[in-house]
Design an enzyme around this catalytic site. Structure first.
Site, short mmCIF file in Angstrom:
data_model
loop_
_atom_site.label_atom_id
_atom_site.label_comp_id
_atom_site.label_asym_id
_atom_site.label_seq_id
_atom_site.Cartn_x
_atom_site.Cartn_y
_atom_site.Cartn_z
N PRO A 1 1.37 -2.34 9.73
CA PRO A 1 0.49 -3.22 10.52
C PRO A 1 0.51 -2.80 11.98
O PRO A 1 1.39 -2.05 12.43
CB PRO A 1 1.14 -4.60 10.34
CG PRO A 1 2.58 -4.30 10.08
CD PRO A 1 2.61 -3.02 9.30
N ASP B 1 -9.63 6.64 8.39
CA ASP B 1 -10.55 5.60 7.92
C ASP B 1 -10.66 4.50 8.97
O ASP B 1 -11.45 3.58 8.80
CB ASP B 1 -10.06 5.01 6.59
CG ASP B 1 -11.07 4.03 5.99
OD1 ASP B 1 -12.24 4.43 5.83
OD2 ASP B 1 -10.69 2.88 5.71
N GLU C 1 -12.81 1.40 17.39
CA GLU C 1 -13.85 1.13 16.40
C GLU C 1 -14.53 -0.23 16.56
O GLU C 1 -15.60 -0.45 15.99
CB GLU C 1 -13.27 1.23 14.98
CG GLU C 1 -12.35 0.10 14.59
CD GLU C 1 -11.89 0.21 13.13
OE1 GLU C 1 -12.11 -0.74 12.37
OE2 GLU C 1 -11.31 1.24 12.77
N ASP D 1 10.59 2.67 6.60
CA ASP D 1 10.12 1.30 6.70
C ASP D 1 11.04 0.53 7.62
O ASP D 1 12.25 0.82 7.70
CB ASP D 1 10.08 0.63 5.32
CG ASP D 1 9.28 -0.67 5.34
OD1 ASP D 1 8.05 -0.62 5.13
OD2 ASP D 1 9.90 -1.72 5.59
N HIS E 1 -13.98 2.91 7.84
CA HIS E 1 -13.15 1.75 7.47
C HIS E 1 -13.56 1.22 6.09
O HIS E 1 -13.80 0.03 5.91
CB HIS E 1 -13.27 0.65 8.52
CG HIS E 1 -12.08 -0.26 8.57
ND1 HIS E 1 -11.55 -0.76 9.73
CD2 HIS E 1 -11.30 -0.78 7.58
CE1 HIS E 1 -10.52 -1.54 9.47
NE2 HIS E 1 -10.34 -1.56 8.16
N ILE F 1 0.83 -1.20 0.00
CA ILE F 1 0.00 0.00 0.00
C ILE F 1 0.87 1.25 0.00
O ILE F 1 0.62 2.20 -0.75
CB ILE F 1 -0.96 -0.01 1.20
CG1 ILE F 1 -1.90 -1.22 1.11
CG2 ILE F 1 -1.77 1.28 1.26
CD1 ILE F 1 -2.69 -1.48 2.37
N THR G 1 -5.11 5.10 7.24
CA THR G 1 -5.99 4.12 6.61
C THR G 1 -5.55 2.70 6.96
O THR G 1 -5.94 1.74 6.30
CB THR G 1 -5.98 4.28 5.07
OG1 THR G 1 -4.62 4.21 4.61
CG2 THR G 1 -6.61 5.59 4.64
N ARG H 1 -4.52 0.96 10.76
CA ARG H 1 -5.16 0.43 11.96
C ARG H 1 -5.35 1.56 12.97
O ARG H 1 -4.45 2.39 13.16
CB ARG H 1 -4.32 -0.70 12.59
CG ARG H 1 -4.42 -2.02 11.85
CD ARG H 1 -5.81 -2.62 11.97
NE ARG H 1 -5.92 -3.93 11.32
CZ ARG H 1 -6.32 -4.12 10.09
NH1 ARG H 1 -6.63 -3.07 9.32
NH2 ARG H 1 -6.42 -5.34 9.58
#
Length: 317
Positions: A203, A255, A260, A173, A292, A154, A229, A231
């Site tokens: 993640p 998102d 949630e 990263d 989401h 992504i 967008t 977690r």
């Protein structure tokens, strides 16, 4: 193989049946997986879940007692599954390694653009025939620095989108040494310091939970835009709220939301009591929240269905 799908949306059912082509015995329920609904899986070999399903140790214990041997999730992330308990009962787990990463990346860009140009506020005003330009001044993305945290499928899909807007792209990263075009790799502190827009594509785990908190926010530019967008628990909501109140964070696009579970994917309009943190966020004009839905494109859903059935095929074989 017999598999029961929890938290099934109507559009998913038709796509799964098409991908299945009558090979497996599929059962669908709109109910979420919990200790109260494990009995639905009686007689099945596998359960197929989504991110809002409660795949904790007590649930897995009950599933194992029913003879469940496989758990597949219709998502990339597996943080909602107690993997240690599943391994204890020798239950195999599978996720969707990647499905239309462009869908998530495009939604992140959509949130960023909508925030930068106050599109929701402008639309609401126009619906009331208020065509005033007051309080609608935005900013150009051209020339801005976008920081991408996480450069998996992504994050990589987000690079050409923001590059096409004329942005400078910097990225971080956990895997060092990635040689990617159109992006400058930096450490987290440098990303926080230099980015005008920060977009999360990592993640959720012990190392990344609350990666955006008071400490990291203090390192950022005043007025920074944050997009999530990935977690919800990557962000410590109370700290972000404080930063929004002071103006340290200028824009927030979500998102996903830290609390949630049991809220997103369902209609709670009639609820008398509502989540206070989420309610305060949504009252802010510089905050945009979607339920989401970043994954929710025809292409992504078709790929999820295809890969889920392939997983069942592999287990059967």
């Amino acid at each position: 193989m017999k598999a029961i799908f929890y938290s099934t949306k109507s559009v998913e059912k038709s796509l799964m049946l098409h991908a299945n082509n009558q090979r497996h015995d599929l059962v669908f329920t709109t109910r979420t997986l919990s200790t109260e609904t494990t009995s639905f899986a009686e007689g099945a070999d596998a359960v197929v879940v989504f991110t809002n399903d409660n795949v904790t140790a007590p649930v897995i214990h009950k599933l194992a007692a029913l003879g469940i041997r496989y758990i597949a999730t219709r998502s990339v992330g597996i943080d909602h599954i107690d993997r240690v308990t599943a391994e204890k009962y020798e239950i195999k787990i599978a996720n969707i390694p990647a499905y239309s990463p462009q869908a998530i990346a495009e939604h992140a860009a959509a949130l960023a653009l909508a925030l930068s140009r106050h599109l929701v506020q402008a639309s609401q005003q126009c619906q009331h025939f208020n065509f005033s330009l007051n309080n609608l001044i935005g900013f150009n993305f051209y020339g801005k620095t976008v920081g991408l945290i996480g450069l998996g499928h992504i994050g990589k899909a987000a690079i050409p989108i923001f590059k096409g807007l004329g942005c400078k792209i910097i990225g971080y990263d956990i895997l060092p040494g990635q040689n990617l075009p159109d992006i400058e790799m930096v450490d987290l502190d440098a990303l926080y310091k230099n980015a005008d827009v920060i977009s999360l594509h990592i993640p959720l785990n012990e190392q990344t939970e609350h990666i955006i908190d008071r400490t990291s926010i203090e390192k950022m530019k005043t007025g920074v835009m944050i997009i999530n967008t990935a977690r919800g628990s990557l962000i410590k909501t109370t700290d972000v709220l404080d930063a929004l109140r002071t103006g340290k964070i200028g824009y927030l696009g979500l998102d996903v939301y830290e609390n949630e579970h049991g809220l997103f994917f369902e209609d709670h309009e009639a609820d008398q009591v509502r989540d206070p943190l989420l309610s305060e966020l949504m009252r802010m004009p510089n905050v945009l929240i979607t339920p989401h839905q970043a994954f929710l494109t025809t292409e992504a859903l078709e790929e999820i269905a295809h890969q889920t059935i392939n997983t069942l095929n592999s287990w059967e074989n």
